[in-house]
Design a protein around this motif. Sequence first.
Motif, PDB file in Angstrom:
ATOM      1  N   VAL A   1       0.814  -1.210   0.000  1.00 52.56           N
ATOM      2  CA  VAL A   1       0.000   0.000   0.000  1.00 52.56           C
ATOM      3  C   VAL A   1       0.852   1.266   0.000  1.00 52.56           C
ATOM      4  O   VAL A   1       1.854   1.352   0.715  1.00 52.56           O
ATOM      5  CB  VAL A   1      -0.911   0.001   1.260  1.00 52.56           C
ATOM      6  CG1 VAL A   1      -1.688   1.300   1.373  1.00 52.56           C
ATOM      7  CG2 VAL A   1      -1.859  -1.187   1.223  1.00 52.56           C
ATOM      8  N   ASP A   2       0.433   2.244  -0.785  1.00 55.80           N
ATOM      9  CA  ASP A   2       0.903   3.615  -0.642  1.00 55.80           C
ATOM     10  C   ASP A   2      -0.169   4.420   0.082  1.00 55.80           C
ATOM     11  O   ASP A   2      -1.371   4.096   0.000  1.00 55.80           O
ATOM     12  CB  ASP A   2       1.158   4.259  -2.010  1.00 55.80           C
ATOM     13  CG  ASP A   2       2.619   4.183  -2.430  1.00 55.80           C
ATOM     14  OD1 ASP A   2       3.482   3.922  -1.569  1.00 55.80           O
ATOM     15  OD2 ASP A   2       2.898   4.380  -3.632  1.00 55.80           O
ATOM     16  N   TYR A   3       0.242   5.496   0.732  1.00 53.84           N
ATOM     17  CA  TYR A   3      -0.700   6.387   1.419  1.00 53.84           C
ATOM     18  C   TYR A   3      -0.112   7.778   1.433  1.00 53.84           C
ATOM     19  O   TYR A   3       1.096   7.972   1.254  1.00 53.84           O
ATOM     20  CB  TYR A   3      -0.987   5.876   2.838  1.00 53.84           C
ATOM     21  CG  TYR A   3       0.244   5.633   3.690  1.00 53.84           C
ATOM     22  CD1 TYR A   3       0.749   6.625   4.535  1.00 53.84           C
ATOM     23  CD2 TYR A   3       0.917   4.403   3.649  1.00 53.84           C
ATOM     24  CE1 TYR A   3       1.882   6.390   5.318  1.00 53.84           C
ATOM     25  CE2 TYR A   3       2.046   4.171   4.431  1.00 53.84           C
ATOM     26  CZ  TYR A   3       2.520   5.163   5.255  1.00 53.84           C
ATOM     27  OH  TYR A   3       3.648   4.948   6.024  1.00 53.84           O
ATOM     28  N   ARG A   4      -0.960   8.770   1.637  1.00 52.16           N
ATOM     29  CA  ARG A   4      -0.478  10.150   1.659  1.00 52.16           C
ATOM     30  C   ARG A   4       0.453  10.370   2.854  1.00 52.16           C
ATOM     31  O   ARG A   4       0.331   9.690   3.875  1.00 52.16           O
ATOM     32  CB  ARG A   4      -1.659  11.112   1.716  1.00 52.16           C
ATOM     33  CG  ARG A   4      -2.476  11.165   0.427  1.00 52.16           C
ATOM     34  CD  ARG A   4      -3.740  11.980   0.605  1.00 52.16           C
ATOM     35  NE  ARG A   4      -4.652  11.332   1.543  1.00 52.16           N
ATOM     36  CZ  ARG A   4      -5.731  11.924   2.072  1.00 52.16           C
ATOM     37  NH1 ARG A   4      -6.009  13.195   1.758  1.00 52.16           N
ATOM     38  NH2 ARG A   4      -6.515  11.268   2.899  1.00 52.16           N
ATOM     39  N   LEU A   5       1.361  11.325   2.707  1.00 48.52           N
ATOM     40  CA  LEU A   5       2.420  11.520   3.685  1.00 48.52           C
ATOM     41  C   LEU A   5       2.440  12.960   4.194  1.00 48.52           C
ATOM     42  O   LEU A   5       1.879  13.875   3.592  1.00 48.52           O
ATOM     43  CB  LEU A   5       3.769  11.186   3.039  1.00 48.52           C
ATOM     44  CG  LEU A   5       3.928   9.745   2.519  1.00 48.52           C
ATOM     45  CD1 LEU A   5       5.164   9.632   1.634  1.00 48.52           C
ATOM     46  CD2 LEU A   5       3.992   8.757   3.675  1.00 48.52           C
ATOM     47  N   SER A   6       3.109  13.141   5.317  1.00 46.64           N
ATOM     48  CA  SER A   6       3.367  14.458   5.875  1.00 46.64           C
ATOM     49  C   SER A   6       4.439  15.159   5.019  1.00 46.64           C
ATOM     50  O   SER A   6       5.334  14.488   4.493  1.00 46.64           O
ATOM     51  CB  SER A   6       3.857  14.280   7.314  1.00 46.64           C
ATOM     52  OG  SER A   6       4.229  15.504   7.886  1.00 46.64           O
ATOM     53  N   PRO A   7       4.375  16.468   4.836  1.00 46.53           N
ATOM     54  CA  PRO A   7       3.488  17.423   5.501  1.00 46.53           C
ATOM     55  C   PRO A   7       2.165  17.664   4.795  1.00 46.53           C
ATOM     56  O   PRO A   7       1.376  18.487   5.254  1.00 46.53           O
ATOM     57  CB  PRO A   7       4.330  18.695   5.501  1.00 46.53           C
ATOM     58  CG  PRO A   7       5.104  18.615   4.221  1.00 46.53           C
ATOM     59  CD  PRO A   7       5.442  17.152   4.057  1.00 46.53           C
ATOM     60  N   ALA A   8       1.897  16.975   3.689  1.00 49.20           N
ATOM     61  CA  ALA A   8       0.641  17.209   2.973  1.00 49.20           C
ATOM     62  C   ALA A   8      -0.562  16.859   3.845  1.00 49.20           C
ATOM     63  O   ALA A   8      -1.600  17.544   3.792  1.00 49.20           O
ATOM     64  CB  ALA A   8       0.620  16.391   1.682  1.00 49.20           C
ATOM     65  N   VAL A   9      -0.445  15.781   4.630  1.00 49.05           N
ATOM     66  CA  VAL A   9      -1.512  15.373   5.547  1.00 49.05           C
ATOM     67  C   VAL A   9      -0.876  14.949   6.870  1.00 49.05           C
ATOM     68  O   VAL A   9       0.342  14.763   6.959  1.00 49.05           O
ATOM     69  CB  VAL A   9      -2.365  14.219   4.985  1.00 49.05           C
ATOM     70  CG1 VAL A   9      -3.022  14.604   3.668  1.00 49.05           C
ATOM     71  CG2 VAL A   9      -1.518  12.951   4.813  1.00 49.05           C
ATOM     72  N   GLN A  10      -1.712  14.769   7.882  1.00 52.39           N
ATOM     73  CA  GLN A  10      -1.249  14.258   9.161  1.00 52.39           C
ATOM     74  C   GLN A  10      -1.698  12.808   9.330  1.00 52.39           C
ATOM     75  O   GLN A  10      -2.397  12.240   8.484  1.00 52.39           O
ATOM     76  CB  GLN A  10      -1.747  15.143  10.298  1.00 52.39           C
ATOM     77  CG  GLN A  10      -1.108  16.533  10.276  1.00 52.39           C
ATOM     78  CD  GLN A  10      -1.489  17.398  11.461  1.00 52.39           C
ATOM     79  OE1 GLN A  10      -2.596  17.298  11.994  1.00 52.39           O
ATOM     80  NE2 GLN A  10      -0.575  18.270  11.880  1.00 52.39           N
ATOM     81  N   VAL A  11      -1.286  12.203  10.425  1.00 53.44           N
ATOM     82  CA  VAL A  11      -1.457  10.762  10.612  1.00 53.44           C
ATOM     83  C   VAL A  11      -2.917  10.299  10.521  1.00 53.44           C
ATOM     84  O   VAL A  11      -3.175   9.226   9.969  1.00 53.44           O
ATOM     85  CB  VAL A  11      -0.798  10.317  11.928  1.00 53.44           C
ATOM     86  CG1 VAL A  11      -1.100   8.861  12.234  1.00 53.44           C
ATOM     87  CG2 VAL A  11       0.720  10.528  11.842  1.00 53.44           C
ATOM     88  N   PRO A  12      -3.895  11.040  11.047  1.00 55.12           N
ATOM     89  CA  PRO A  12      -5.279  10.542  10.875  1.00 55.12           C
ATOM     90  C   PRO A  12      -5.659  10.285   9.423  1.00 55.12           C
ATOM     91  O   PRO A  12      -6.346   9.299   9.123  1.00 55.12           O
ATOM     92  CB  PRO A  12      -6.115  11.667  11.490  1.00 55.12           C
ATOM     93  CG  PRO A  12      -5.220  12.270  12.518  1.00 55.12           C
ATOM     94  CD  PRO A  12      -3.855  12.246  11.900  1.00 55.12           C
ATOM     95  N   ALA A  13      -5.200  11.145   8.509  1.00 50.64           N
ATOM     96  CA  ALA A  13      -5.487  10.931   7.088  1.00 50.64           C
ATOM     97  C   ALA A  13      -4.718   9.729   6.539  1.00 50.64           C
ATOM     98  O   ALA A  13      -5.217   8.999   5.676  1.00 50.64           O
ATOM     99  CB  ALA A  13      -5.154  12.186   6.282  1.00 50.64           C
ATOM    100  N   MET A  14      -3.487   9.512   7.046  1.00 52.89           N
ATOM    101  CA  MET A  14      -2.718   8.327   6.633  1.00 52.89           C
ATOM    102  C   MET A  14      -3.450   7.051   7.055  1.00 52.89           C
ATOM    103  O   MET A  14      -3.559   6.097   6.277  1.00 52.89           O
ATOM    104  CB  MET A  14      -1.328   8.360   7.255  1.00 52.89           C
ATOM    105  CG  MET A  14      -0.506   9.579   6.896  1.00 52.89           C
ATOM    106  SD  MET A  14       1.107   9.560   7.731  1.00 52.89           S
ATOM    107  CE  MET A  14       1.514  11.309   7.723  1.00 52.89           C
ATOM    108  N   ALA A  15      -3.938   7.038   8.295  1.00 56.85           N
ATOM    109  CA  ALA A  15      -4.677   5.869   8.777  1.00 56.85           C
ATOM    110  C   ALA A  15      -5.946   5.657   7.975  1.00 56.85           C
ATOM    111  O   ALA A  15      -6.310   4.515   7.644  1.00 56.85           O
ATOM    112  CB  ALA A  15      -4.994   6.044  10.263  1.00 56.85           C
TER     113      ALA A  15
END
Length: 290
Positions: A101-115
């Motif tokens: 899996v890929d997922y969005r990363l900081s600083p574009a988003v924070q951990v809640p969005a990654m989860a």
Amino acid sequence: MVVSYSRLRAVSACLILLLTSFLTNSCASFRTQDIPYVASAAADFDATHQQLDVYAPRKKQPAGQPVVVFIHGGNWNSGSKSQYGFIGRELARQGMVAVIVDYRLSPAVQVPAMAADCARAVQWTVAHIAEYGGDPNRIFLMGHSAGGGLAALLATDNTLFTQLGLPANPVRGAVLNDPAGLDMYDYLKKMQYPGDRQYLTSFGKNPEGWRQVSAMHHVTAASPPFLLFVGGQTYPSILHSSEAFRQRLQALGQKPGYTLQPGKNHIPMVLQLFWHNNIIYRQLRPFVGL
């Protein structure tokens, strides 16, 4: 610079072994890559990061093989599924269907969005993995470093799935490889290591938010089983939080697998997954029912 013949021979042998293993694994699996797991019409759609790769055994298998969803690490601000094809190939070689899996990363988003991204990847897996020979009722998570913390969070925070409309958490177990972020509430309150303030970019400044993304504060007696692998020479914070997580599971009546690997630091903990018969795979196979 002088390089001895014996050293060159040793390096050459290692490269040959790595290439042989790579080719063997490649022939043993079939990869379907860059599958979007979020609808393009979604307001937060990210065509670069909200993708996954599926590795299925090339050899004919009985229908309904166990599924392992792997979540990469990278300090919550780096990393890519493209770096971990060796894990997908090896899992498929051993009779599992792997989802990397890929997922969005900081600083574009924070951990809640990654989860949330990782939960949506699991939701896609539930809906589609049967098309690749996997059993949607036998989905397991594996993660290294920050990915281990995310895997633990998905396994323990059922609301990540109920808010997607799933009736229950589909995760049947989680393998945590040198996991980071199991209790960021405790970690960020202390701020005891140089550079710890960097994590406020990924986790925000609200202590309640730190608690919300920490598996330690969601785990219950009903949480799925865990296997934990920790490097004996890894970061002190990972050693501490992994042991605390084990103790919390035991206090709840669980019996987690826990393996401390002497001499290993953080990066070799994931690199060992290149090798077919390393200790993680040996414990993973019976864990998923093979």
